[in-house]
Design an enzyme around this catalytic site. Structure first.
Site, PDB file in Angstrom:
ATOM      1  N   GLY A  45      25.500   9.495   8.345  1.00 13.36           N
ATOM      2  CA  GLY A  45      26.423   8.773   7.474  1.00 13.36           C
ATOM      3  C   GLY A  45      25.875   7.435   7.033  1.00 13.36           C
ATOM      4  N   ALA A 120      12.396   6.218  13.923  1.00 10.02           N
ATOM      5  CA  ALA A 120      11.113   6.834  13.589  1.00 10.02           C
ATOM      6  C   ALA A 120      10.199   5.835  12.888  1.00 10.02           C
ATOM      7  CB  ALA A 120      11.335   8.058  12.707  1.00 10.02           C
ATOM      8  N   HIS A 448      49.835  12.794 -21.381  1.00 11.18           N
ATOM      9  CA  HIS A 448      50.638  11.589 -21.611  1.00 11.18           C
ATOM     10  C   HIS A 448      51.853  11.599 -20.677  1.00 11.18           C
ATOM     11  CE1 HIS A 448      52.645   8.344 -23.790  1.00 11.18           C
ATOM     12  NE2 HIS A 448      53.761   9.069 -23.728  1.00 11.18           N
TER      13      HIS A 448
END
Length: 476
Positions: A45, A120, A448
């Site tokens: 995330g 990493a 509308h």
């Protein structure tokens, strides 16, 4: 997966599981690739989900509710003053984040994406070392660098965990609602978080080095928001420089340079929101042939390829508009290119949204960019004071504008300020991407009463067929 000092191999390695990394991993897996994702956090995330987009929007939703409840009095509906339970506010935000994070974990598992928690760093163009993990090394054929970015600190004042000088992450922790808060930076991060704290009860001041809020966005789109913030915030200091910050146990002394009196003021907390920097340090790019520019961003081509033959990069780490949806778009492109698909970055319009109240959204060519480029354009504006739906919401301060090529009628850019601008801009993005003409939008029947009609009417100003505003007459 084999653990310890053995080096497992993967076809595609993702460094970072944010909004650029996990979509790339998922797309690559869908295309049949063996994918491994390395992420510092427990779940994918990235900053967007845990310390950025999602937490801030959860808080902004609450701020909007507070504003609407207070504003409803003018419509004959009165509520009492809100009672803010800060712990439950934080819990609400955490529930939202965890639900989304758990969903990503499930999606990754169902696709067969192998996920490793750790940091990493490249040892060379074929191997990374993993720190703080049971897996020490991974060999890869291809890699996508999606390590994101971090907030820029005030010069000479590093951020301290729990300190009174905060970055966006610290502000989103919502440790307290300070009596006074200074926001350094008049961009979208500062204004969004400043709006949250103001709604919760803080006396918020904003200082901006430039002569306007939200630099880079057309001034007419910013103006309705500026008028609102002038009422919401204690002060907005433009053309003003912060010369120094001095943090004590319970206050922050700030020294200003500009038309500010007094030049030294104290605040309970300070939010520094002056930009972000790419996360390219300490990831071993120097051990590869990947090139980084003088601002720390990784150089890529339209296929997201770096100068390293088998290494790609996406998201904030490559610069440009630092937006989650751009990162996701780039991530999918990189995955497709690696899989042999004919894919490339070819977006005409990248939408940007400021989630304040009112919201500001835009895409494509802006009016200011057109003037700078000497481009011939026609600008049509439809004020929401003529919108029936806006009237029912008491949101007449809104504005919808279109940037149109006067010779062809092609829509080059769209801007919206007002409630639900975040959703309304999608029609503008589609129009610019497909090369739509103003006539295409004007002849499309819109429901509308809706705010979406304002886009139709802005287009109809160009065609001379607008109903609720006097449009220019066009020759047949």
């Amino acid at each position: 997966m084999v653990m310890g000092e053995l080096s497992p191999e993967t076809e595609l390695l993702l460094l970072g599981g944010g909004p650029g990394g996990y979509p790339a991993a998922f797309r690559a897996a869908d295309l049949g690739m063996d994918v491994t994702l390395v992420e510092i956090s427990e779940k994918p995330g990235g900053v967007c989900l845990f310390r950025g987009c999602i937490p801030s929007k959860a808080y902004l939703h609450l701020a909007e509710l507070i504003h609407d409840a207070a504003h409803a009095g003018a419509m004959g509906l009165k509520f009492g003053s809100p009672e803010i339970d800060l712990e439950n506010v934080r819990n609400y935000k955490n529930r939202v984040v965890e639900k989304l994070a758990d969903g990503l974990v499930s999606l990754g598992k169902s696709r067969g994406v192998q996920r490793i928690r750790g940091r990493a760093a490249f040892e060379n163009s074929k191997t990374v070392r993993i720190f703080d993990s049971d897996v020490s090394h991974i060999k890869f054929r291809q890699a996508i660098l999606s390590t994101g970015s971090h907030p820029t600190p005030f010069p000479g004042v590093p951020f301290k965990k729990g300190g009174r000088i905060m970055n966006s992450t610290g502000a989103l922790a919502l440790a307290e609602v300070p009596k006074s808060l200074l926001v350094i930076g008049g961009g979208y991060v500062g204004l969004e978080l400043g709006s949250v704290y103001a709604a919760l009860g803080s006396r918020v001041s904003v200082v901006e080095l430039g002569d306007r809020l939200l630099p880079g966005i057309d001034a007419d789109l910013v103006e309705p928001l500026k008028r609102r913030l002038e009422k919401l915030f204690a002060s907005i200091m433009l053309n003003t420089k912060v010369k120094g910050l001095e943090e004590s146990l319970d206050r922050v002394k700030v020294t200003f340079e500009g038309d500010v009196d007094p030049a030294e003021q104290e605040f309970d907390r300070v939010l520094v929101a002056i930009g972000r920097r790419a996360n390219t340090a300490n990831i071993g790019v120097e051990n590869t042939s990947v090139e980084v520019d003088d601002r720390g961003f990784v150089k890529v081509n339209e296929r997201q390829q770096t100068t390293g033959e088998n290494i790609y990069a996406v998201g904030d780490v490559v610069g440009g508009m630092m937006l989650a949806h751009k990162a996701s778009y780039e991530g999918k492109i990189a995955a497709e290119v690696i899989a042999g698909e004919p894919s490339a970055f070819d977006a005409r319009a990248i939408p940007a949204v400021v989630y304040t109240d009112p919201q500001v959204a835009y895409c494509g060519l802006t009016e200011e960019e057109a003037h700078q480029q000497g481009k011939k354009i026609e600008v049509n504006r439809f004020s929401w004071k003529f919108s029936g739906r806006a009237a029912t919401m008491d949101a007449g301060e809104g504005l919808t504008k279109m940037i149109i090529d006067p010779d062809t009628g092609r829509i080059l850019g769209v801007g919206v300020t007002g409630r639900n601008a975040e959703s309304l801009i999608a029609e503008g993005v589609l129009a610019v991407e497909m090369g739509a003409l103003a006539q295409d939008i004007g002849l499309t029947i819109h429901p509308h009463p809706t705010l979406s009609e304002t886009e139709m009417e802005a287009a109809e100003i160009f065609t001379g067929t607008a109903t609720h505003i006097l449009a220019k007459k066009r020759s047949r």
